[in-house]
Motif scaffolding. Structure first.
Motif, PDB file in Angstrom:
ATOM      1  N   GLU A   6       0.840  -1.199   0.000  1.00  0.00           N
ATOM      2  CA  GLU A   6       0.000   0.000   0.000  1.00  0.00           C
ATOM      3  C   GLU A   6       0.870   1.242   0.000  1.00  0.00           C
ATOM      4  O   GLU A   6       1.994   1.235   0.508  1.00  0.00           O
ATOM      5  CB  GLU A   6      -0.901   0.043   1.240  1.00  0.00           C
ATOM      6  CG  GLU A   6      -1.801  -1.153   1.436  1.00  0.00           C
ATOM      7  CD  GLU A   6      -1.281  -2.080   2.512  1.00  0.00           C
ATOM      8  OE1 GLU A   6      -2.081  -2.798   3.128  1.00  0.00           O
ATOM      9  OE2 GLU A   6      -0.040  -2.091   2.733  1.00  0.00           O
ATOM     10  N   SER A   7       0.324   2.313  -0.520  1.00  0.00           N
ATOM     11  CA  SER A   7       1.006   3.601  -0.479  1.00  0.00           C
ATOM     12  C   SER A   7      -0.037   4.707  -0.564  1.00  0.00           C
ATOM     13  O   SER A   7      -1.201   4.454  -0.896  1.00  0.00           O
ATOM     14  CB  SER A   7       2.017   3.740  -1.627  1.00  0.00           C
ATOM     15  OG  SER A   7       1.363   3.645  -2.882  1.00  0.00           O
ATOM     16  N   GLY A   9      -0.752   7.037   1.987  1.00  0.00           N
ATOM     17  CA  GLY A   9      -1.236   7.587   3.237  1.00  0.00           C
ATOM     18  C   GLY A   9      -0.481   8.851   3.620  1.00  0.00           C
ATOM     19  O   GLY A   9       0.503   9.226   2.977  1.00  0.00           O
ATOM     20  N   LEU A  20      -5.200   6.369  -1.988  1.00  0.00           N
ATOM     21  CA  LEU A  20      -4.364   5.238  -1.620  1.00  0.00           C
ATOM     22  C   LEU A  20      -4.223   4.291  -2.803  1.00  0.00           C
ATOM     23  O   LEU A  20      -5.154   4.144  -3.597  1.00  0.00           O
ATOM     24  CB  LEU A  20      -4.978   4.484  -0.441  1.00  0.00           C
ATOM     25  CG  LEU A  20      -5.305   5.299   0.809  1.00  0.00           C
ATOM     26  CD1 LEU A  20      -5.845   4.372   1.901  1.00  0.00           C
ATOM     27  CD2 LEU A  20      -4.095   6.064   1.301  1.00  0.00           C
ATOM     28  N   THR A 110      -1.086   1.429   5.592  1.00  0.00           N
ATOM     29  CA  THR A 110      -0.597   2.797   5.424  1.00  0.00           C
ATOM     30  C   THR A 110      -1.415   3.711   6.331  1.00  0.00           C
ATOM     31  O   THR A 110      -2.646   3.596   6.397  1.00  0.00           O
ATOM     32  CB  THR A 110      -0.676   3.238   3.952  1.00  0.00           C
ATOM     33  OG1 THR A 110      -0.095   4.535   3.794  1.00  0.00           O
ATOM     34  CG2 THR A 110      -2.101   3.271   3.418  1.00  0.00           C
TER      35      THR A 110
END
Length: 116
Positions: A6-7, A9, A20, A110
């Protein structure tokens, strides 16, 4: 095995937006559903939004109209667009990938923090 990352945040003021991303290491043919969950301190993890391989979506009722889940099968990536963020949206957001062979894989999460 599927790696999930995940990225996107971060810290945002109330009323702001974040997007996100959830990248899966397998091709779309190996993946059924993708979903976003969140867990706030002291609370249970809850489903935020989910999307099937065919693009059908469902949402936590209280988030309908503010959050939108989408998916780019060519990039093996799901997105969560979050608008009009509120302090109560503060949580760690996790992505879950459901594989075609029946196992679920989770990312590390995140952090999303919404300041008032």
């Amino acid at each position: 095995q599927v790696q999930v990352v995940e990225s996107g945040g971060g810290l945002v003021q109330a009323g702001g937006s974040l997007r996100l991303s959830c990248a899966a290491s397998r091709t779309a043919a190996s993946i059924n559903g993708m979903a976003w969950y969140r867990q706030a301190p002291g609370k249970q993890r809850e489903l935020v939004a989910a999307i099937t391989s065919g693009g059908s979506t469902n949402y936590l009722d209280s988030l309908k109209g503010r959050f939108t889940i989408s998916r780019d099968n060519a990039k093996n990536t799901a997105y969560l667009q979050m608008n009009s963020l509120k302090p109560e949206d503060t949580a760690v957001y996790y992505c879950k990938v459901s594989s075609a062979w029946g196992f679920d894989y989770w990312g590390q999460g995140t952090q999303v923090t919404v300041s008032s």
